[in-house]
Design a protein around this motif. Structure first.
Motif, PDB file in Angstrom:
ATOM      1  N   THR A   1      -9.107   1.703   1.819  1.00 25.04           N
ATOM      2  CA  THR A   1      -7.819   2.418   1.828  1.00 25.04           C
ATOM      3  C   THR A   1      -6.812   1.736   0.919  1.00 25.04           C
ATOM      4  N   GLU A   2      -7.269   0.968  -0.056  1.00 22.22           N
ATOM      5  CA  GLU A   2      -6.325   0.414  -1.023  1.00 22.22           C
ATOM      6  C   GLU A   2      -5.981   1.544  -1.987  1.00 22.22           C
ATOM      7  N   VAL A   3      -4.845   2.168  -1.729  1.00 24.68           N
ATOM      8  CA  VAL A   3      -4.491   3.363  -2.479  1.00 24.68           C
ATOM      9  C   VAL A   3      -3.551   3.035  -3.627  1.00 24.68           C
ATOM     10  N   PHE A   4      -3.633   3.856  -4.639  1.00 17.71           N
ATOM     11  CA  PHE A   4      -2.778   3.751  -5.813  1.00 17.71           C
ATOM     12  C   PHE A   4      -2.103   5.099  -5.997  1.00 17.71           C
TER      13      PHE A   4
END
Lengths: 110, 112
Positions: free
Chosen positions: B99-102
């Motif tokens: 869930t490391e979102v950009f």
């Protein structure tokens, strides 16, 4: 917002001083992200954390999953640190979505 | 440049019109999202797509519909906009399994 509570909601700092922002979780967070939303509205990635601590320049963040909180420390605040800081948490059973806190609005004064 | 790109930056429209926002990511990610940020800056997820398939659909009005042609594109269509739809719509992407979102820079919608 209730599942992820951020404090303080607003903060004013003098340039060169230090401070800490905090997020408390009422969900079983497995990962945490910290973002800075700058005055133009862009969300800038600061940290992505599993339980533990990361440091990047003047910023340091800790995620304690057992006690359900995360902190963001700002050292030697600069004018360009001004903006809104958001934390966001993911709980493993929530389908890869982030739950955001309500944000901390930071103003750094000269 | 690899990033998340959104168009348009701003859009002003009248109540009842249809609008469509575009999002493209060049990060090679499999998962894409639409988030809504309201006037109080609260960020809430609307939709999540994983490799063109809808996996999260929060409680949003039926006039909102996501459209994905491939895993790099996720557009958002709003049929018959209402005043409460005025907000910033943020597109984001992440690698599968994380869930490391950009985020993109957002599309600010104003409904008059």
């Amino acid at each position: 917002g209730d599942k992820v509570k951020q404090s303080p909601s607003a903060l004013s700092l003098q340039e060169g001083t230090n401070s800490a922002l905090r997020c408390n979780f009422s969900i079983a967070a497995t990962t945490v992200q910290w973002f800075l939303q700058n005055p133009r509205g862009s969300l800038i990635n600061l940290f992505y954390l599993v339980p533990g601590t990361k440091e990047n320049g003047r910023l340091k963040s800790t995620f304690n999953s057992k006690e359900s909180y995360s902190t963001l420390h700002i050292r030697d605040a600069q004018l360009e640190d001004s903006g809104t800081y958001f934390c966001a948490a993911e709980a493993g059973n929530m389908g890869y979505k982030l739950t955001f806190g309500t944000g901390t609005s930071l103003l750094v004064d000269p | 440049e690899t990033a998340v790109f959104q168009t348009p930056n701003y859009h002003v429209t009248q109540v009842g019109n249809e609008v469509s926002f575009n999002c493209k990511q060049t990060l090679g990610h499999d998962t894409m999202y639409w988030y809504k940020q309201d006037s109080k800056k609260l960020l809430k997820i609307m939709f999540s797509y994983n490799n063109k398939q809808l996996i999260v659909n929060e409680t949003v009005p039926r006039r909102f519909s996501p459209q994905s042609s491939d895993k790099a594109h996720l557009n958002l269509r709003i049929k018959s906009v209402e005043p409460e739809d005025s907000a910033v719509y943020l597109c984001a992407s992440a690698k599968i399994g994380t869930t490391e979102v950009f985020f993109g820079k957002g599309t600010r919608l104003t409904v008059v």
